[in-house]
Scaffold this active site. Structure first.
Site, PDB file in Angstrom:
ATOM      1  CE  LYS A  87      78.517-137.250-103.472  1.00 49.53           C
ATOM      2  NZ  LYS A  87      79.052-138.071-102.599  1.00 49.53           N
TER       3      LYS A  87
HETATM    4  O1  G3P Z   1      77.828-138.220 -98.119  1.00 45.40           O
HETATM    5  C1  G3P Z   1      78.538-137.321 -97.660  1.00 45.40           C
HETATM    6  C2  G3P Z   1      79.238-138.011 -96.552  1.00 45.40           C
HETATM    7  O2  G3P Z   1      80.069-138.975 -96.891  1.00 45.40           O
HETATM    8  C3  G3P Z   1      79.805-137.257 -95.427  1.00 45.40           C
HETATM    9  O3  G3P Z   1      79.573-137.705 -94.071  1.00 45.40           O
HETATM   10  O4  G3P Z   1      79.911-137.987 -91.890  1.00 45.40           O
HETATM   11  O5  G3P Z   1      81.819-137.584 -93.269  1.00 45.40           O
HETATM   12  O6  G3P Z   1      80.032-135.840 -92.903  1.00 45.40           O
HETATM   13  P1  G3P Z   1      80.337-137.280 -93.007  1.00 45.40           P
END
Ligand code: G3P
Length: 219
Positions: A87
């Site tokens: 990644k």
């Molecule tokens: O895959 C990306 C994710 O981990 C981010 O999610 O909910 O922190 O915006 P969030």
């Protein structure tokens, strides 16, 4: 559409895998830190443990932000298991690193995608996946799902093989809309996947079936 779980928690990964619908896992430095996984050896061991549970791809993020560092870290991560996808953040050196990994046959997931232009650049560089963060766009009053539609449209126009991996998916409607829009993959917390199970008419219908069966059996 593939279902990935967005966590570094082994119990949650096992639970999603046991449900029989899990394809892969995405992690990021914040999710690894949440599990208290620190130090190179521990981090590598944790990725290996995740790879043992799931059938498909596991995204492991580099920490370096310079080209040489990303290449060095990414090569080490890719060596851990065939399932590893490196990644890489959407930054200038990240684009160069994606191109390098593409030429070496190493899969990449270009993360922190917030515009269709960034997604186009990642596809041009040869990313295997792009991760548009839809929830974080919604958070600042931009429609994250619009971005998914734009990227799917652009990739279809030119037949790019890069898969659209919708990330920062916060709830079941995000997931369902991503499916309607043609995202190749969604990655989300376990509760978003299990949320798909729920319908009050299923619960009341099953209760009625069981009650009717019990009534007939007692005659
Ligand atoms: O895959 C990306 C994710 O981990 C981010 O999610 O909910 O922190 O915006 P969030």
């Amino acid at each position: 559409m593939k279902f990935f779980i967005d966590t570094a928690n082994l119990d949650e990964i096992r639970e999603a895998h046991d449900l029989g619908v899990l394809d892969g896992v995405t992690t990021n430095p914040s999710l690894m830190a949440k599990e208290g996984i620190t130090g190179e050896a521990n981090i590598k061991a944790h990725y290996k443990a995740i790879c043992k549970i799931v059938n498909d791809k596991v995204s492991a993020e580099v920490i370096a932000t310079d080209y040489e560092g990303m290449v060095r870290e990414g090569k080490e991560l890719a060596k851990l298991d065939d399932k590893i996808v490196v990644k890489i953040p959407m930054i200038r050196d990240g684009v160069k690193a994606i191109r390098y990994f593409h030429s070496e046959g190493i899969r990449t997931n270009c993360t922190l995608i917030f515009s269709s232009g960034q997604a186009l650049l990642a596809a041009k560089a040869g990313a295997s996946y792009v991760s548009p963060f839809i929830g974080r766009l919604d958070d600042i009053a931009f429609d994250g799902l619009d971005l998914i539609a734009q990227i799917v449209h652009i990739y279809q126009n030119f037949g790019y093989e890069t898969e659209v991996l919708a990330a920062s998916v916060r709830h079941t409607m995000h997931l369902i809309k991503c499916a309607e829009l043609g995202a190749d993959v969604v990655t989300c917390p376990l509760k978003v996947i299990t949320g798909l199970l729920k319908h009050p008419l299923t619960d009341s219908g099953l209760a009625q079936f069981l009650a009717d069966h019990a009534k007939a059996a007692s005659k």
